[in-house]
Scaffold this motif. Structure first.
Motif, PDB file in Angstrom:
ATOM      1  N   SER A 192      10.685   0.605  -9.740  1.00  0.00           N
ATOM      2  CA  SER A 192      11.336   0.714 -11.044  1.00  0.00           C
ATOM      3  C   SER A 192      12.100  -0.569 -11.318  1.00  0.00           C
ATOM      4  N   GLY A 193      12.032  -1.039 -12.558  1.00  0.00           N
ATOM      5  CA  GLY A 193      12.723  -2.275 -12.911  1.00  0.00           C
ATOM      6  C   GLY A 193      14.066  -2.072 -13.581  1.00  0.00           C
ATOM      7  N   ARG A 197      17.026  -4.962 -14.222  1.00  0.00           N
ATOM      8  CA  ARG A 197      17.426  -5.380 -15.561  1.00  0.00           C
ATOM      9  C   ARG A 197      18.939  -5.231 -15.756  1.00  0.00           C
ATOM     10  N   LYS A 198      19.464  -4.148 -15.214  1.00  0.00           N
ATOM     11  CA  LYS A 198      20.909  -3.918 -15.344  1.00  0.00           C
ATOM     12  C   LYS A 198      21.691  -4.911 -14.486  1.00  0.00           C
ATOM     13  N   LYS A 199      21.244  -5.081 -13.246  1.00  0.00           N
ATOM     14  CA  LYS A 199      21.921  -5.997 -12.331  1.00  0.00           C
ATOM     15  C   LYS A 199      21.918  -7.431 -12.864  1.00  0.00           C
ATOM     16  N   TYR A 278      10.938  -6.338  -9.467  1.00  0.00           N
ATOM     17  CA  TYR A 278      11.137  -7.445 -10.408  1.00  0.00           C
ATOM     18  C   TYR A 278      10.000  -7.503 -11.423  1.00  0.00           C
ATOM     19  N   MET A 279       8.778  -7.266 -10.960  1.00  0.00           N
ATOM     20  CA  MET A 279       7.647  -7.237 -11.888  1.00  0.00           C
ATOM     21  C   MET A 279       7.832  -6.121 -12.924  1.00  0.00           C
ATOM     22  N   LYS A 280       8.287  -4.959 -12.461  1.00  0.00           N
ATOM     23  CA  LYS A 280       8.482  -3.828 -13.372  1.00  0.00           C
ATOM     24  C   LYS A 280       9.629  -4.082 -14.362  1.00  0.00           C
ATOM     25  N   ALA A 304       1.650  -3.914 -11.822  1.00  0.00           N
ATOM     26  CA  ALA A 304       2.927  -3.466 -12.371  1.00  0.00           C
ATOM     27  C   ALA A 304       2.803  -3.055 -13.835  1.00  0.00           C
ATOM     28  N   GLY A 305       1.587  -3.149 -14.379  1.00  0.00           N
ATOM     29  CA  GLY A 305       1.368  -2.747 -15.759  1.00  0.00           C
ATOM     30  C   GLY A 305       1.827  -3.773 -16.772  1.00  0.00           C
TER      31      GLY A 305
END
Length: 406
Positions: A192-193, A197-199, A278-280, A304-305
């Motif tokens: 999960s990314g 993203r938050k960090k 990181y990819m996500k 990772a889509g």
């Protein structure tokens, strides 16, 4: 089966070669095979996995930030006959590759070689930039590679583009199989990314991510210039670059010159475990390298889509189909930037490409590809018993410009 892998680069180095060696090793071990790794010594690093043996190494001023293995080890010389190997698999033709070939000959074992790298594209690290010298070095590298392949029972090639190169330009005639490196899809399914993203405080950013060694052959300046063009029109755009290398400082300076240093994140090297998250965390994947043999980084992004915008080049074109999972463009910043903006302007197309990318990645399941690898080992064992080797009948010459491509 007892399998020896000889590689000039292994953990903690992160590269396409290392990812390939480790991915197949993990799956082979899971199936009950014993896989022994013989690699370069790395100071201040302790191996966590069993059956990893290190040759001494030196940090030579080659321009490549990887210790150079010194293929001399009395301990390993005594060890190898004792572990009763069935096959030796080398991932390089030089240094430890030569050691692997010598051991295979001494012990009457089959030798398998994976052609991971377009070696002629790395001659710029030799400090003689004159064109005549570089052409001579490239020709010498070509001949050494051809001679090495003749010592093998089988050649593994990671993509159709590279198969064409080896067949048409180097004269490879038989005993070869295309087996790309597989991806551990489970790691991407469970990643999960959101936390990343938050960090990193990327919640409001449109993130384009890329990954690779920070070195000249990866063509990072082109991607940075493209990012600068996109940021002019889309201020919330951010470029995230995973990796490290000798060019990091110059790339950071280039980002400052372009006035985009606040919108570019250099993460440094990440572990295998960190990369999927990181990819996500990204919205799309960008890539400008023209020296890939497979395009493993692109494949991991697709797992990772992520939709992809990349320079059209060998390796990458084997993974990505233009207009299906993303865009393949000319090797210049303007073409990359235009494709990125075109993609971002159409969320529906982005979603379509993302779904197609994820679906395409499923066909590169490491489990299926490991089965093909085992078939190659069995064939190599049979060929060795019958004294059959790879045949290479090179063309009259290998033109310096014939190969555009760790």
């Amino acid at each position: 089966m007892h399998i020896a892998n000889f590689t000039n680069t292994y953990l903690p180095v992160i590269s396409g070669v290392v990812r390939s060696v480790r991915s197949f090793r993990d799956e082979l071990t899971h199936r009950g095979h014993n896989v022994f790794i013989f690699a370069q010594e790395q100071m201040d690093y302790t191996d966590k996995d069993p059956f990893i043996f290190r040759y001494p190494s030196l940090n030579l001023p080659t321009g490549i930030d990887i210790p150079t293995a010194i293929p001399i080890s009395p301990f390993i010389d005594r060890l190898i006959p004792a572990i009763k190997l069935d096959v030796i698999h080398t991932h390089h033709p030089f240094l430890l590759g030569n050691t692997a070939a010598t051991k295979a000959q001494e012990l009457n074992l089959p030798l398998v070689f994976t052609f991971h790298t377009q070696y002629r594209e790395y001659t710029h690290y030799v400090p003689f930039p004159m064109e005549t010298v570089q052409n001579f070095i490239k020709s010498t590298v070509d001949r050494l590679l051809q001679d090495f392949m003749r010592r093998c029972q089988h050649i593994i090639i990671p993509s159709e583009s590279m198969r064409e190169t080896l067949v048409n330009n180097y004269g490879l005639k038989n005993n070869f199989t295309v087996i790309p490196t597989g991806v551990d899809l489970e790691a991407y399914r469970t990643a999960s990314g959101e936390k990343i993203r938050k960090k990193r405080r990327w919640e409001k950013d449109i993130v384009m991510i890329s990954i690779g060694r920070l070195a000249p052959e990866k063509n990072w300046p082109t991607l940075l210039h493209a990012a600068a063009l996109v940021i002019k029109d889309i201020p919330q755009f951010r470029f995230v670059l995973i990796g490290d290398g000798t060019d990091r400082k110059s790339l950071e300076e280039l980002a400052k010159e372009l006035g985009i240093q606040k919108r570019v994140t250099f993460t440094g090297s990440l572990s295998f475990a960190e990369t999927p998250s990181y990819m996500k965390a990204a919205n799309l994947f960008g890539f400008a390298s023209i020296t890939e043999t497979q395009g493993l980084a692109t494949l991991e992004a697709m797992a990772a889509g992520l939709p992809v915008v990349a320079v059209e080049a060998s390796g990458t074109r084997d993974i990505l189909k233009h207009g299906q999972q993303g865009y393949l463009v000319e090797n210049n910043p303007e073409a990359l930037a235009a494709a990125i903006k075109r993609l971002l302007s159409n969320p529906e197309r982005m979603q379509k490409f993302a779904q197609a990318a994820y679906k395409k990645a499923q066909s590169f399941n490491i489990e299926n590809l490991t089965g093909k690898l085992l078939d190659v080992y069995e064939q190599a064992i049979r060929d060795k018993k019958k004294n059959r080797y790879v045949t290479v009948v090179p063309p009259v010459s290998v033109p310096a410009e014939s190969v555009t491509q760790v």
